[in-house]
Design a protein around this motif. Structure first.
Motif, PDB file in Angstrom:
ATOM      1  N   ILE A   1       0.853  -1.182   0.000  1.00  0.00           N
ATOM      2  CA  ILE A   1       0.000   0.000   0.000  1.00  0.00           C
ATOM      3  C   ILE A   1       0.892   1.237   0.000  1.00  0.00           C
ATOM      4  CG2 ILE A   1      -1.662   1.318   1.364  1.00  0.00           C
ATOM      5  CD1 ILE A   1      -2.847  -1.365   2.237  1.00  0.00           C
ATOM      6  N   LYS A   2       0.668   2.117  -0.954  1.00  0.00           N
ATOM      7  CA  LYS A   2       1.480   3.328  -1.109  1.00  0.00           C
ATOM      8  C   LYS A   2       1.151   4.351  -0.028  1.00  0.00           C
ATOM      9  CE  LYS A   2       3.207   1.996  -5.102  1.00  0.00           C
ATOM     10  NZ  LYS A   2       4.395   1.220  -5.019  1.00  0.00           N
ATOM     11  N   GLY A   3       2.146   5.086   0.445  1.00  0.00           N
ATOM     12  CA  GLY A   3       1.967   6.140   1.427  1.00  0.00           C
ATOM     13  C   GLY A   3       1.789   5.648   2.846  1.00  0.00           C
ATOM     14  N   ARG A   4       2.042   4.382   3.104  1.00  0.00           N
ATOM     15  CA  ARG A   4       1.795   3.799   4.422  1.00  0.00           C
ATOM     16  C   ARG A   4       2.653   4.414   5.521  1.00  0.00           C
ATOM     17  NH1 ARG A   4       4.322   0.083   1.215  1.00  0.00           N
ATOM     18  NH2 ARG A   4       6.466  -0.345   1.801  1.00  0.00           N
ATOM     19  N   SER A   5       3.849   4.887   5.179  1.00  0.00           N
ATOM     20  CA  SER A   5       4.740   5.407   6.223  1.00  0.00           C
ATOM     21  C   SER A   5       4.236   6.712   6.819  1.00  0.00           C
ATOM     22  CB  SER A   5       6.156   5.589   5.674  1.00  0.00           C
ATOM     23  OG  SER A   5       6.143   6.516   4.611  1.00  0.00           O
ATOM     24  N   ASN A   6       3.393   7.442   6.095  1.00  0.00           N
ATOM     25  CA  ASN A   6       2.864   8.703   6.603  1.00  0.00           C
ATOM     26  C   ASN A   6       1.465   8.554   7.200  1.00  0.00           C
ATOM     27  OD1 ASN A   6       5.133  10.131   5.750  1.00  0.00           O
ATOM     28  ND2 ASN A   6       4.310  10.317   3.680  1.00  0.00           N
ATOM     29  N   MET A   7       0.914   7.353   7.206  1.00  0.00           N
ATOM     30  CA  MET A   7      -0.460   7.143   7.666  1.00  0.00           C
ATOM     31  C   MET A   7      -0.534   6.975   9.174  1.00  0.00           C
ATOM     32  SD  MET A   7      -2.121   4.504   4.964  1.00  0.00           S
ATOM     33  CE  MET A   7      -2.225   4.840   3.220  1.00  0.00           C
ATOM     34  N   SER A   8      -1.635   7.442   9.725  1.00  0.00           N
ATOM     35  CA  SER A   8      -1.918   7.206  11.144  1.00  0.00           C
ATOM     36  C   SER A   8      -2.506   5.804  11.293  1.00  0.00           C
ATOM     37  CB  SER A   8      -2.925   8.231  11.671  1.00  0.00           C
ATOM     38  OG  SER A   8      -4.186   8.022  11.055  1.00  0.00           O
ATOM     39  N   LYS A   9      -2.740   5.402  12.523  1.00  0.00           N
ATOM     40  CA  LYS A   9      -3.312   4.084  12.765  1.00  0.00           C
ATOM     41  C   LYS A   9      -4.687   3.973  12.113  1.00  0.00           C
ATOM     42  CE  LYS A   9      -4.682   0.932  16.440  1.00  0.00           C
ATOM     43  NZ  LYS A   9      -4.754   0.684  17.873  1.00  0.00           N
ATOM     44  N   ALA A  10      -5.511   5.002  12.262  1.00  0.00           N
ATOM     45  CA  ALA A  10      -6.860   4.989  11.676  1.00  0.00           C
ATOM     46  C   ALA A  10      -6.791   4.922  10.150  1.00  0.00           C
ATOM     47  CB  ALA A  10      -7.643   6.217  12.121  1.00  0.00           C
ATOM     48  N   GLU A  11      -5.855   5.661   9.567  1.00  0.00           N
ATOM     49  CA  GLU A  11      -5.704   5.645   8.102  1.00  0.00           C
ATOM     50  C   GLU A  11      -5.237   4.272   7.622  1.00  0.00           C
ATOM     51  OE1 GLU A  11      -4.570  10.319   7.235  1.00  0.00           O
ATOM     52  OE2 GLU A  11      -3.010   8.952   7.954  1.00  0.00           O
ATOM     53  N   LEU A  12      -4.343   3.651   8.363  1.00  0.00           N
ATOM     54  CA  LEU A  12      -3.888   2.297   7.999  1.00  0.00           C
ATOM     55  C   LEU A  12      -5.048   1.315   8.059  1.00  0.00           C
ATOM     56  CD1 LEU A  12      -0.459   2.165   9.847  1.00  0.00           C
ATOM     57  CD2 LEU A  12      -0.793   1.934   7.391  1.00  0.00           C
ATOM     58  N   GLU A  13      -5.879   1.424   9.099  1.00  0.00           N
ATOM     59  CA  GLU A  13      -7.049   0.543   9.218  1.00  0.00           C
ATOM     60  C   GLU A  13      -7.990   0.715   8.031  1.00  0.00           C
ATOM     61  OE1 GLU A  13      -8.369   1.766  13.096  1.00  0.00           O
ATOM     62  OE2 GLU A  13      -7.519  -0.025  14.041  1.00  0.00           O
ATOM     63  N   ARG A  14      -8.223   1.980   7.651  1.00  0.00           N
ATOM     64  CA  ARG A  14      -9.105   2.240   6.497  1.00  0.00           C
ATOM     65  C   ARG A  14      -8.510   1.685   5.209  1.00  0.00           C
ATOM     66  NH1 ARG A  14     -10.285   7.166   9.051  1.00  0.00           N
ATOM     67  NH2 ARG A  14      -8.579   8.187   7.965  1.00  0.00           N
ATOM     68  N   ALA A  15      -7.205   1.896   5.018  1.00  0.00           N
ATOM     69  CA  ALA A  15      -6.548   1.435   3.791  1.00  0.00           C
ATOM     70  C   ALA A  15      -6.582  -0.089   3.694  1.00  0.00           C
ATOM     71  CB  ALA A  15      -5.116   1.937   3.739  1.00  0.00           C
ATOM     72  N   LEU A  16      -6.432  -0.747   4.825  1.00  0.00           N
ATOM     73  CA  LEU A  16      -6.433  -2.220   4.820  1.00  0.00           C
ATOM     74  C   LEU A  16      -7.829  -2.797   4.679  1.00  0.00           C
ATOM     75  CD1 LEU A  16      -3.771  -2.818   7.583  1.00  0.00           C
ATOM     76  CD2 LEU A  16      -3.541  -3.379   5.155  1.00  0.00           C
ATOM     77  N   SER A  17      -8.848  -2.042   5.054  1.00  0.00           N
ATOM     78  CA  SER A  17     -10.211  -2.553   4.954  1.00  0.00           C
ATOM     79  C   SER A  17     -10.764  -2.495   3.526  1.00  0.00           C
ATOM     80  CB  SER A  17     -11.145  -1.795   5.893  1.00  0.00           C
ATOM     81  OG  SER A  17     -11.291  -0.452   5.460  1.00  0.00           O
TER      82      SER A  17
END
Length: 107
Positions: free
Chosen positions: A90-106
């Motif tokens: 997933i692109k941009g993962r290093s700048n994502m917050s926990k909530a953003e990572l959860e959304r991206a993975l869902s």
């Protein structure tokens, strides 16, 4: 079970083994889980000759009961989410917050 163990430990072993099998573990894995749990409880109660430091000082397995599974109220840790995002590329993962990572993975 080791020779000379009490009837209580035998029952505990069978109960843990049956529970693990009901959760879908193989018979071999269920026996291993049951033996490790019962041996740790025996060490905590002073029923075994030897005991590791963690067996004595750690929280008992009955009290712990899944507290370390990371599936509680807060879910997985940010590090766990990040590692899964890395595996999925997933692109941009290093700048994502926990909530953003959860959304991206869902997605």
């Amino acid at each position: 079970m080791p020779a000379g163990s009490s009837a209580k430990r035998e029952r505990q072993y069978e109960h843990i083994k049956d529970s693990a099998k009901n959760r879908g573990q193989s018979t071999k894995r269920a026996k291993e889980i049951a033996a490790r749990t019962v041996n740790k409880e025996r060490a905590r109660a002073g029923e075994s000759r030897t005991a590791s430091r963690s067996s004595i000082t750690d929280v008992s397995s009955g009290h712990r009961g899944g507290k370390r599974s990371h599936t509680g109220a807060q879910g997985r840790t940010k590090e766990q989410l990040y590692n899964e995002a890395k595996q999925r590329n997933i692109k941009g993962r290093s700048n994502m917050s926990k909530a953003e990572l959860e959304r991206a993975l869902s997605r």
